[in-house]
Design an enzyme around this catalytic site. Structure first.
Site, PDB file in Angstrom:
ATOM      1  N   SER A 159      91.023  24.035  -5.993  1.00 15.91           N
ATOM      2  CA  SER A 159      89.822  23.794  -6.666  1.00 15.91           C
ATOM      3  C   SER A 159      88.607  24.216  -7.001  1.00 15.91           C
ATOM      4  O   SER A 159      88.946  24.515  -7.966  1.00 15.91           O
ATOM      5  CB  SER A 159      89.746  22.214  -5.509  1.00 15.91           C
ATOM      6  OG  SER A 159      89.204  21.049  -6.239  1.00 15.91           O
ATOM      7  N   LYS A 199      94.918  24.979  -7.914  1.00 19.59           N
ATOM      8  CA  LYS A 199      95.016  23.026  -7.909  1.00 19.59           C
ATOM      9  C   LYS A 199      93.929  23.076  -8.719  1.00 19.59           C
ATOM     10  O   LYS A 199      92.939  22.825  -8.424  1.00 19.59           O
ATOM     11  CB  LYS A 199      94.464  22.546  -6.166  1.00 19.59           C
ATOM     12  CG  LYS A 199      94.112  21.247  -6.551  1.00 19.59           C
ATOM     13  CD  LYS A 199      93.400  20.540  -5.130  1.00 19.59           C
ATOM     14  CE  LYS A 199      93.540  18.914  -5.540  1.00 19.59           C
ATOM     15  NZ  LYS A 199      91.942  18.397  -6.610  1.00 19.59           N
ATOM     16  N   ASP A 243      85.936  34.804 -15.715  1.00 14.46           N
ATOM     17  CA  ASP A 243      86.171  35.119 -17.043  1.00 14.46           C
ATOM     18  C   ASP A 243      84.171  35.126 -18.094  1.00 14.46           C
ATOM     19  O   ASP A 243      84.411  36.129 -19.124  1.00 14.46           O
ATOM     20  CB  ASP A 243      85.955  33.107 -17.541  1.00 14.46           C
ATOM     21  CG  ASP A 243      87.918  33.314 -18.078  1.00 14.46           C
ATOM     22  OD1 ASP A 243      88.047  33.183 -17.170  1.00 14.46           O
ATOM     23  OD2 ASP A 243      87.141  31.690 -17.450  1.00 14.46           O
TER      24      ASP A 243
END
Length: 450
Positions: free
Chosen positions: A301, A326, A312
């Site tokens: 999460s 998740k 990224d």
């Protein structure tokens, strides 16, 4: 390894939501409007429900009042949606709020269901479970001598709860152990300190986040400044292993600490209010020092939001093993003054548009957690051990075979304790060394070009 459909919770508290409770429960719950269906309700299905309801009322072996039956129906409706949507009664709602603030009563262990067994996902730092030595992957076979196989997750958690100071015995099956063994835990108030820091080596810091609470972003900034106060910071290990997640906004604040600017995460759902994006404010608190993020299959999460954003933006090297996967957002919606539902309302995506749901974050460098033993070579002398040897040309101290042996013993402790942190530190040193040499060569390259 847990499947994407694994059910998770924290003993003594409900599972963390991905959105903060603050702001979601403002105003009179009765005045809040929930989405309405645009089509007619299925009349025949409602008739079937009424028939089943009446059969239970009249024929079940024990009398159950109507309110309890309706509450069971609500629970079942939510549990049938996905592993993270659930009904919160007053006790569960209070537990959830306590968990986001970092204090609750229980054992401090996150569990799930795997192969119909209650299985440990991760013990939380500095809790009864962690102090008792429970590990991720441990299977809880019995509780106080009673089998747990086939028992629902909620029922198992309820059995493990109890007054602070009382004890409960768990029978554990662990990979590598031929026979199950008992572990007795004393229930306690679990005060979760979500952020810790220390120096691994001169100039290289370590930052551990065990879960994301409301104040985790502020705590991370404080710990980073504490590390910077100990001298020049050349690199930092951000440890998100076995971090079950938590408050979404806190994960954004943590990523913002290390990003100069840019998108951190965005969410997409069926309603307009579920489509949100979060970006970093200008300024990297660490001035771009090399960063390694450690993850494993217990990182979920909010932990995956941070790892995905830093990956990224090419701000950090992500190391370890694949994360839990998740990638959904849960919103807490009050139904009345004592009850609420935790409903999955959106999926979150990394800055590059990657959905983590049921896939997880793949590390840039895969490093398994293993036990490493240094091979002993033959005893050798060095130049410094030879009688009448010359001194160092720069006036440095001699390094004898005994000195080198002591240094190796110190390094071996890293291998024995945590090889993943050791490898992360090596990567940081390599990145820092390359960066320094690159900066030193820049003037020479420019002069050569002229």
């Amino acid at each position: 390894m847990f499947t994407p459909k694994a059910l998770t919770t924290i003993l003594g508290a409900a599972a963390l939501t991905a959105l903060p409770l603050m702001g979601l429960s403002e105003g009179d719950p009765a005045d809040q409007t929930l989405p309405t269906a645009t089509t007619r309700l299925p009349l025949e299905d409602l008739r079937s429900f009424a028939k089943v309801f009446e059969q239970i009322r009249q024929g079940y072996i024990e009398e159950v009042d109507d309110s309890t039956l309706l509450e069971y129906a609500i629970r079942g409706m939510l549990q049938g949606l996905d592993p993270h949507s659930s009904y919160l009664d007053r006790e569960s709602f209070d537990d959830l709020q306590a968990n986001t603030t970092g204090e609750f009563a229980g054992l401090g262990i996150e569990v799930g269901i795997e192969n119909n067994h209650i299985t440990v996902i991760t013990p939380m730092d500095d809790t009864p479970a962690a102090r008792a030595g429970l590990r991720a992957g441990d299977v809880i076979l019995r509780l106080a001598g009673k089998p747990l196989k086939g028992v629902s997750l909620d029922e198992a958690v309820e059995r493990m709860r109890g007054p602070r100071g009382s004890s409960v015995t768990l029978t554990i099956a662990r990979k590598g152990h031929k026979q199950p063994f008992d572990v007795t835990l004393k229930r306690d108030t679990v005060r979760v300190r979500s952020v810790r820091s220390k120096m691994l080596d001169e100039g290289y810091g370590y930052l551990r986040i065990s879960q994301f609470q409301l104040d985790t972003g502020t705590d991370v900034m404080r710990e980073v400044r504490k590390l910077q106060g100990k001298g020049e910071l050349k690199g930092l290990v951000l440890d998100l292993r076995n971090n079950p997640g938590g408050v979404l906004q806190s994960s954004v604040e943590v990523a913002d600490t290390f990003l100069e600017e840019g998108l951190v995460v965005y969410t997409e759902g069926r309603t307009e209010s579920a489509n949100l994006s979060y970006s970093a404010e200008p300024g990297d608190l660490t001035d771009g020092v090399p960063l390694v993020v450690l993850i494993n299959d217990g990182s979920a999460s909010a932990a995956e939001i941070v790892a995905g954003a830093l990956q990224d933006h090419r701000r950090a090297v992500v190391m370890g093993t694949d994360s839990f996967g998740k990638g959904s957002v849960q919103t807490v919606i009050p139904i009345n003054n004592e009850r609420a539902i935790k409903l999955t309302t959106a999926l979150y995506f990394t800055p590059n548009g990657r959905s983590i749901q049921a896939q997880g974050i793949t590390p840039d460098i895969v490093v398994e957690r293993v036990k490493v033993t240094r091979m002993e070579g033959p005893a050798r002398t060095t130049e410094a051990d030879l009688a009448g040897h010359l001194g160092n040309g720069n006036g440095g101290e001699d390094r004898t075979a005994a000195d080198r042996k002591r240094e190796k013993a110190g390094r071996e402790l890293w291998y024995a304790d945590d090889n993943q942190i050791f490898e992360a530190l090596n990567v940081l040193k390599g990145l820092n060394l390359y960066a320094v040499r690159y900066r030193e060569q820049q003037p020479r390259v420019a002069k050569a070009g002229r």
